[in-house]
Enzyme design. Sequence first.
Site, PDB file in Angstrom:
ATOM      1  NE  ARG A 192      -4.228  -1.851   2.065  1.00  0.00           N
ATOM      2  CZ  ARG A 192      -5.082  -2.586   3.010  1.00  0.00           C
ATOM      3  NH1 ARG A 192      -4.283  -2.528   4.158  1.00  0.00           N
ATOM      4  NH2 ARG A 192      -6.007  -3.468   2.703  1.00  0.00           N
ATOM      5  CG  ASN A 208      -6.688   0.228   0.575  1.00  0.00           C
ATOM      6  OD1 ASN A 208      -7.153  -0.609  -0.307  1.00  0.00           O
ATOM      7  ND2 ASN A 208      -7.027   0.295   1.692  1.00  0.00           N
ATOM      8  CG  HIS A 259      -9.819  -7.300   1.210  1.00  0.00           C
ATOM      9  ND1 HIS A 259     -10.509  -6.655   2.088  1.00  0.00           N
ATOM     10  CD2 HIS A 259      -9.972  -8.718   1.305  1.00  0.00           C
ATOM     11  CE1 HIS A 259     -11.150  -7.444   2.759  1.00  0.00           C
ATOM     12  NE2 HIS A 259     -10.740  -8.629   2.352  1.00  0.00           N
TER      13      HIS A 259
END
Length: 591
Positions: free
Chosen positions: A545, A555, A558
């Site tokens: 990130r 971002n 996940h």
Amino acid sequence: MASKKKEVQLQTVINNQNLWNEMLLNKGLTVIDVYQAWCGPCKAVQTLFRKLKNELAEDELLHFAVAEADNILTLQPFRDKCEPVFLFCVNGKIISMVRGANAPLINKTIIEIIEDERKIEAGIMVRPELQELVFMEMKDSNACAESRESLEDKYTVAIIKPDAVADGRVEEVKQKIKKAGFVIAAEAERTLSEEQVRDFYNRKAEQPDFEEFVKFMLSGPSHILIISQGKRETTDIPHWTELMDFEPTNESEQEGHGQEPSSLQEALASQQMATLCDIEDSVENASRQLAFFFPEFSKAKKTGLKVEKTLALIRPDLLKKRRDSVLRRIREDGFTIAMEKEIVLTKEQAHSFYKEHENEDFFPVLLEHMTSGPTLALALVRENAVQRWRDLLGPKVVENAKEEKPESLRAQFAVENVAINQLHGSSSLNEAKKELNFFFPCQHTLAIIKPDALPIHKEKILQTVHDSGFIISQMKETHLTREMATQFYKAHEGKEFLNQLVDYMSEGPSMVMILSKNNAVEDWRKLMGPTDPEEAKRISPNSLRAQLATSILKNAVHGSSNKKHAWESIAFLFGDIDLENQSQMQDQFAE
């Protein structure tokens, strides 16, 4: 206990050569999960096998088995490999193989073979003369010394391109190759990195559309084949240039008069296989590809010893005083430290691990010692690791070690005024497997490459995943609908950002993956970094990130927040998939 019983009923256990030979007499198809003693059978496909057994078992043409490579001479080529391997045996011959827990490919292979077997059983199809799969393990010492050059002469690498894989044409290409009399010795589905594509296709680098070709090859998984000429009289695999140049000259040649094609190019050219499959025509490139995709094919066994894993423990007193000296000595003796974990055992954990000694007089002292501070658990790898580590340790009783084997580790690293020896080693391969599972249970987590990051950063993320020691157990590209995204993020229900998050996650395709390794959940979260990319840059600058995210919303990736969340997310996106290959001890170490 019920699930254990089901597993035994589902798959016949083959753990010696005699049982293997009996299995070859099975009627119909037998699907064999080849496994190593230290890691056990693959559990990821159990649900699929049960489903197929229920759907296809009425005529008793489908059988499942697990076979321990360590104890079966025929399976010697598969020893010391951690990747799952599935063999397909028909009429006493191994006719196909799948590497990795590739459930869709395994499912398709089983269904196609069973359909053919039913036609043969009903008398509406004649059993074809099938080539038996060639295992690249030589049967005598002279053959084992065969040079790399002769290996390259007999094998080449074919890459079925991403669009053909996506369109489900892999089996079509394979059948053309097999019908021409060639043997597919191994196969695997892999997503190439950009570096690999540029390296493997460097002969095309000067072509004007090469950059587009690179993007195309990165667009999805390719299917890699190792092809040999099998029992054909010809000694060469046709070069790809020949495949492209061949044109049937007349109608009779196109029809072939019902005869088997005389060459691979004759079998493939009329089907325009050049658009689907690239067969390497450079010996140098074929060698490089062979070594990369199937390293066991391009290296001969240099010794008769097996590469093994064993558990080593450095107990609290020694760890505190001479940690670096012990680790240096381990490495000097040729061991690789594959995994390590520093842990303070609870009384319950120590009792469970040393349960076999609970009736010994020294057991209370041992428990007290093992819970007095951090212990360092190590997974050690080398040839003959179990016995070599035990030989290095020396006798269990410290005084005996000092008298009988003063050069041993237990003698040299004895701690003054401490009667308990300071180093532990597994007593056998089976014990090593159990003990490694105790300290290093395999864990699974869900990972997603988000829509905006997928087209730009996919290769970098996948490469980072591999470099960080994760196994990608399952991977697929999927476009979440708004309904799916809303359900997936239901934990955020009522929060003001939810609608924006749902819109973003449903705006384009994402790559969803099941990542597997020890401590997978926490390790993937560390690799991702904090949710806010500004915070990630400040406290974790090497995280994904920090490097790739553009905002808190966008971002890049996940990951599941904990083990429970991981299992729920995997079930939501992958359905009823069995990844239960963790030991019963796993929860003892959950945070």
